[in-house]
Every structure is written in C-alpha cells, then in structure tokens.
Design a protein around this motif. Structure first.
Motif, short mmCIF file in Angstrom:
data_model
loop_
_atom_site.label_atom_id
_atom_site.label_comp_id
_atom_site.label_asym_id
_atom_site.label_seq_id
_atom_site.Cartn_x
_atom_site.Cartn_y
_atom_site.Cartn_z
N VAL A 61 35.97 39.51 31.93
CA VAL A 61 35.03 40.45 32.52
C VAL A 61 34.82 41.67 31.63
CG1 VAL A 61 35.56 39.72 34.87
CG2 VAL A 61 36.86 41.59 33.83
N GLN A 62 34.02 42.59 32.12
CA GLN A 62 33.71 43.81 31.37
C GLN A 62 35.00 44.52 30.97
OE1 GLN A 62 30.78 46.35 33.31
NE2 GLN A 62 31.82 48.09 32.44
N GLY A 117 39.28 43.27 31.46
CA GLY A 117 39.97 43.10 32.74
C GLY A 117 41.44 42.76 32.64
N LEU A 118 42.15 43.37 31.69
CA LEU A 118 43.60 43.13 31.62
C LEU A 118 44.29 43.87 32.77
CD1 LEU A 118 44.17 43.48 27.78
CD2 LEU A 118 43.67 41.44 29.14
N PHE A 119 45.41 43.30 33.26
CA PHE A 119 46.15 43.95 34.33
C PHE A 119 46.94 45.12 33.73
CE2 PHE A 119 46.25 39.31 35.70
CZ PHE A 119 45.03 39.41 36.35
N PRO A 120 46.61 46.35 34.11
CA PRO A 120 47.20 47.50 33.41
C PRO A 120 48.69 47.69 33.63
CG PRO A 120 45.83 48.23 35.26
CD PRO A 120 45.64 46.74 35.12
N HIS A 121 49.23 47.10 34.72
CA HIS A 121 50.65 47.31 35.01
C HIS A 121 51.52 46.25 34.36
CE1 HIS A 121 49.07 44.47 37.83
NE2 HIS A 121 50.25 44.23 38.37
N LEU A 122 50.91 45.29 33.67
CA LEU A 122 51.68 44.24 33.00
C LEU A 122 51.54 44.38 31.48
CD1 LEU A 122 50.63 41.17 35.19
CD2 LEU A 122 52.60 42.67 35.48
N THR A 123 52.54 43.90 30.76
CA THR A 123 52.45 43.90 29.30
C THR A 123 51.50 42.78 28.86
OG1 THR A 123 54.24 42.33 29.15
CG2 THR A 123 54.85 44.66 29.03
N ALA A 182 52.34 40.15 27.22
CA ALA A 182 53.00 38.89 27.58
C ALA A 182 52.90 38.64 29.07
CB ALA A 182 54.46 38.93 27.14
N GLY A 183 53.06 39.70 29.87
CA GLY A 183 52.97 39.58 31.33
C GLY A 183 51.59 39.14 31.75
N PHE A 241 50.67 35.40 33.50
CA PHE A 241 50.37 35.56 34.93
C PHE A 241 50.19 34.23 35.64
CE2 PHE A 241 47.55 36.08 38.55
CZ PHE A 241 48.16 37.12 39.22
N ARG A 269 51.50 47.57 26.40
CA ARG A 269 50.68 47.71 27.60
C ARG A 269 49.20 47.69 27.20
NH1 ARG A 269 53.27 47.90 32.76
NH2 ARG A 269 55.45 48.18 32.21
N ARG A 287 45.16 34.75 27.85
CA ARG A 287 45.47 34.67 29.28
C ARG A 287 44.65 33.57 29.94
NH1 ARG A 287 44.26 39.89 32.90
NH2 ARG A 287 42.14 39.32 32.33
N ALA A 288 43.37 33.49 29.56
CA ALA A 288 42.52 32.46 30.15
C ALA A 288 42.90 31.07 29.63
CB ALA A 288 41.06 32.76 29.84
#
Lengths: 347, 253
Positions: free
Chosen positions: A81-82, A85-91, A93-94, A98, A121, A137-138
């Motif tokens: 996404v724009q 869209g990485l999860f900011p609370h995960l590294t 690797a995290g 996911f 991060r 990640r995808a």
C-alpha cells in the motif's frame, strides 16, 4: 500462457459509488497497471480483488480458483500500500515473519538484499529499504498475485523513478503477476505490460501500454495520458496507404484509420514524436512550416510550442534546442511520422 | 510563557498544601486505620473502575473509530455526557438507577444479592460513570491514528480479524489505551460528589477527608489530603511510565 488472475464482469455498489462490469485478466508474470484519476475506483477495485469488498455480480479468479467468496487471508495476495504499510511496532524481521511466525525468514531477507536490516524498525528505513521489506513480507506467503495501491504516491519524483525500476526488475525476476494502481501516467508508461484506464468505476480502454499511450481511444484518455497536441481536422484525401489531414491551412499525413464520421477528426500528436528543423533544412517537402511561439524548460527537456497554422508542441533535448538555435520567432519546419499521427472521430 | 503561568497556577496550591504539613501530623494521620482503609478503598475501587472502563470502553472506542453507522455522532455525544453533567446531578441520577428500587439496583439486589447503595460496588459504579469517557475517548483517538491500510495488509498476510486485532491494532493503540486508563483511574480517585451520594459509606479517601474536615477541622483533613495526593501522584507517575515504556518493549517478532 496460464491465467494468474481474472476479474469477470464484476459489479460492486458501495454507497454512491459503483464499479460496473469490470473485466481484467492477467497471465503469469504480467504487470497490469490500472490507471485513472482520483476517485475513479482504482483502489476500490484493488480492495475488491483483495477481498475487502464482495462484488454483487461477477467472479474473481486467483490462480485458477474462484476466490469471489474467500476472505482476504485466504486469497494468497501480496498487498503493498501507500508508503509500503510496514507495521511500525515490529522490526523488519518481525514484519516479514508476520505471516509465518518462527518461519525461516533469513533467506527471504537476503533474497531482497536487506539481510543486514533484520533488527531495524520501519521508521529508520529509507524508502527503498521499506519497499524491499514490504516485498519480502508479501513474498513470505508465496502470493499468486501482487497488488500495489499507489505505493509511491508520497515520494518525491527522484526516489519514485529509482523505486519503479527496482520494482519492475523484482517483478520480472519473481515472475509473479501484479496489478499496480496509479494516477500517474509515467508510472504506467514505465511499469506496465498492459494498461487499463479506469474512469467513474468503469474500464474505458485496455491494451498494451504502447497502444494506450499512442492510440488513446478518446479525447479524455488522450488528455489524461499526456498527449500535448489535440486539434480538430478534416480528412482531405488519400495519399498511398496514408490519408491527408487538413488542419486549417496546414496539412499532414496519417497512416491511422478512423471509423465512420463525416471526415472531421481530432488529430492527436505526442510531443516526443515531433521533429523540428530550421526552415530551409527540410528535405522531404512534407514538413509543416511554422514559427516558434514559446520554449518552456522542463528540467532535462524543453517543451517547444510552434505555430504551424495550429499550435503544435514538441519535446526536445536542450542540446537539440541549442543546435537548432531556437528562440521565440525562429522559423522552423516540423515533421511527424505519419504512423504517430493518431486520429479520433470528432464527436 | 503563558504556559508556565498555567503550570504555576496548577502547582502552587498543591505545593502550598504540601509544604504546610508538619511531618508529625502526616505520620499521625498515616497511622489512623480509617484513613488507611479509605485510601486503600479508593485505590481498589478506582482500579476496578479503570479495568471495567477498559474492558467495555475499548471495543466501543474501536467501533466509534472504525465503523460507519447511523447515529455514530450521537453515540459519541453520549460517551461525553458525563463530562458535562454536574457530579451532584450524576449522583442523583445514579441513585435512581442503582438505588434499592432502581431499575438496575432492584433486580441486581433481588437476583444476585448485588447492592450498590452504600457498598464498594456503588462506589465503582459512580466512579465508572464519571471517569469512563476518558478511557473511551483516549482509546478512540489511538484507534483513529492507525492507518486502516495496515490492518488490510495484515489480513492479506493470512491473519483473520481477531489476529489482526491482537497483533496490529491493539499493540499500536496500546499507548493511547493505557493513557486513557491512567486518566480514568486518576479521575475515579478524585471523584467526590457522585460517590458520596450513591455510597457515602464505606468511605473513600475524598469522603473521609471531607468527614475529617467536618469533625476535626482543617489540619487533620489537610494531612490526610496530602497523604492521598502523594499516593495517587506516585501511582499516576508509575502508570505513565509503564504506558510510555510499552513503546519500546512491544513484541519484536
């Protein structure tokens, strides 16, 4: 050619907005760019394919299976996404792990060249590193289809160009089909194998990128994909396999046909197809004599507007402009390959 | 500059109160069993109220932040209502509902033996009424700040709605939720009017201080007040630290 994904006559009503009879088909490894202005329904279409809206009519096929009724988590889609869209609370690797907690992700990180960033991060990553993280990640779910929802829209022009090239070679390597949504014709020009132009919830032209950009199906598309010269003309006669078009007192040749009508047409010419020479250097005698009206600096390029009886725009390198000693008022001759003179019915 | 004036305005009365207390009277009041019980009761009830506000308020906050339904603004206004109602009015209203013949208090007493009038349950109910808006509003702001696209991406990565809630939404809103609960807790401790009207006994700390003021005069009441202030400020700071720390010790992989 196996089909990677398809949307078959899908219709979706969402409040006041509607997608109407959408048809899309992608072969494996193909990049389809869904191009349209804001509010045309590009993102809604992507969300429908991803499973966040269910079409009232029609089907969605992914990897040969009917996915119309599957929830997003079971469609096997890699969504980017724009701003990625990485999860900011995960590294990093995290993020990549996911979908597969505890899975082997080191290889994935290395595959996209971010092995050294595993413990960082997202907030500390560059745009390029974010893109690679989002792709890894995808990839972790082994998607049958990638969906890109304007991932570059918050980036500046320079990083856009770099990331676009990188994304294209990534997709070529991975051999995974992708739908890329954008409002930027340049994104489409660079990335697309095929382009589908969407407006008001319906696809109004689809085809090879080259065809859409050089042979737009109507005036609105021509303007949207950046055809600079669009003027009314009249078919004045035939000359071999070409026809002669009169635009006011000027005349030029086109090898493109136009169906029906009373002989009046819209003449579309892309600025990069126009060649300029100094007056007197015209050898063919087929050129359009005229005068330079204005020269605008576009950075690497210069946009030269000339008056040949009608306003014609040409895109030249600065080197070209210097060599031709062009300035407002210069007498010139413009020539255009008859193949590049596109005609639309004037209706 | 203007901000520091406001800060001074907040700090000065509290400092004045604290500095006027001889250490001896503090020690004497701290040794009084009813004062200690009252502070303990206040903390316990406020904690229970914050817990209930979190359990019931967080889903409501998520709904207000994400769902589009008719009457959403109306629901949001209802959540804010306790902030606008004078707390004596809130106390009277609560008496009507939670009193022995109230439409909740009546059946609860008859069927479950749960009484609110003059019990800890009544204190918690009064605290919850006046303090819950802080929990809901803070959590709502936290949820609204999360890009819904993150939740969509998580769905495509194989996570069902519940897993997305646990792995993405709640961790990202955790700080806001914790801040809201801390405010709820603080507001609950400080409530006097609504609590006193629904459950004067057993006495919470503010009621106890009021009672001491009436019976023994200002100096004992002031000493008890400083004691309550010290305990609740300490907890407040502790909770804020914990809420802030959540940012750094969040789940990594």
């Amino acid at each position: 050619m196996t089909l990677a994904a398809a949307v078959e006559r899908a219709s979706l009503q969402l409040g006041a907005f509607a997608l109407r009879d959408l048809d899309l088909a992608l072969t494996c490894g193909e990049i389809l760019v869904l191009l349209g202005p804001n509010g045309a329904g590009k993102s809604v279409c992507l969300e429908m394919i991803a499973g966040f809206h269910r079409p009232q009519r029609g089907r969605i096929l992914i990897a040969g299976k009917d996915a119309t009724r599957l929830p997003p988590e079971r469609r096997g889609i890699g969504l980017v996404v724009q701003d990625f869209g990485l999860f900011p609370h995960l590294t990093v690797a995290g993020n990549v792990a996911f979908s597969r907690p505890g899975g082997e992700i080191a290889a994935l990180l290395r595959q996209v060249g971010i092995g050294h960033l595993a413990d960082r991060r997202p907030a500390s990553l560059s745009a390029g590193e974010k893109q690679r993280t989002a792709l890894a990640r995808a990839l972790a779910i082994r998607p049958a289809l990638f969906l890109f929802d304007e991932p570059f829209s918050v980036l500046d022009a320079r990083s856009r160009a770099g990331l676009r090239d990188e994304l294209k070679s990534f997709l070529r390597h991975a051999g995974i089909a992708a739908i890329f949504v954008t409002h930027d014709p340049e994104d489409a020009w660079v990335l697309a194998d095929r382009v589908a132009v969407i407006r008001d919830g319906a696809i109004i032209q689809a085809g090879a990128a080259d065809a859409v950009f050089r042979k737009p199906a109507n005036r609105w598309i021509a303007e949207f994909v950046g055809v600079e010269t669009i003027v009314p003309g009249r078919i004045a006669g035939r000359a071999g396999n070409a026809c002669r078009i009169a635009i006011g007192t000027a005349s030029l040749l086109s090898t493109n046909a136009v169906g029906g009508g009373d002989g009046t047409v819209l003449v579309c010419v892309r600025a990069e197809e126009v060649e300029l020479r100094r007056a007197g250097d015209d050898r063919t005698g087929e050129g359009l004599p005229g005068r330079v009206i204005a020269i605008a600096n576009l950075g690497a390029w210069g946009r030269v507007t000339v008056d040949c009886g009608f306003a014609l725009t040409a895109l030249l390198t600065h080197r070209n402009i210097r060599d031709l000693r062009l300035a407002p008022g210069s007498a010139i001759v413009a020539s255009i390959d008859p193949e590049a003179v596109h005609l639309l019915p004037l209706a | 500059m203007l901000g520091s004036l406001l800060l001074a305005f907040i700090v000065a009365p509290l400092l004045g109160l604290v500095s006027a207390q001889p250490i001896g009277s503090l020690r004497r009041v701290a040794a009084m069993a009813d004062v200690r019980d009252a502070i303990g009761l206040s903390l316990g009830c406020a904690f229970a109220a914050a817990l209930l506000a979190g359990v019931f308020g967080t889903p409501l906050a998520y709904l207000l932040a994400r769902a589009r339904f008719p009457g959403r603004d109306f629901v949001a206004a209802i959540v804010d209502l306790p902030l606008a109602v004078p707390h004596t009015v809130a106390g009277i209203a609560l008496l009507y509902v939670f009193g022995r013949r109230g439409f909740i208090g009546g059946p609860a007493g008859r069927w479950f033996g749960l009484r609110f009038w003059g019990t800890a349950a009544g204190i918690v109910a009064a605290m919850l009424f006046v303090a819950a808006p802080y929990a809901v509003n803070a959590a709502r702001l936290g949820f609204e700040a999360i890009d819904p696209r993150l939740e969509r991406v998580a769905r495509t990565l194989g996570a069902g709605p519940w897993r997305v809630l646990w792995r993405i939404t709640l961790p990202l809103a955790r700080r806001s939720i914790a801040t809201g609960l801390t405010l709820t807790f603080a507001r609950a401790i400080s409530e006097f009017a609504a609590v006193a009207m629904l459950a004067y006994y057993p006495m919470t700390a503010p009621v106890q201080i009021y009672e001491m003021f009436l019976r023994y005069g200002l100096s004992d009441a002031a000493a008890a007040a400083v004691l309550l202030l010290a305990v609740s400020l300490g907890l407040f700071v502790l909770f804020r630290r914990l809420a802030g720390a959540g940012d750094r010790i969040g789940p990594v992989r």
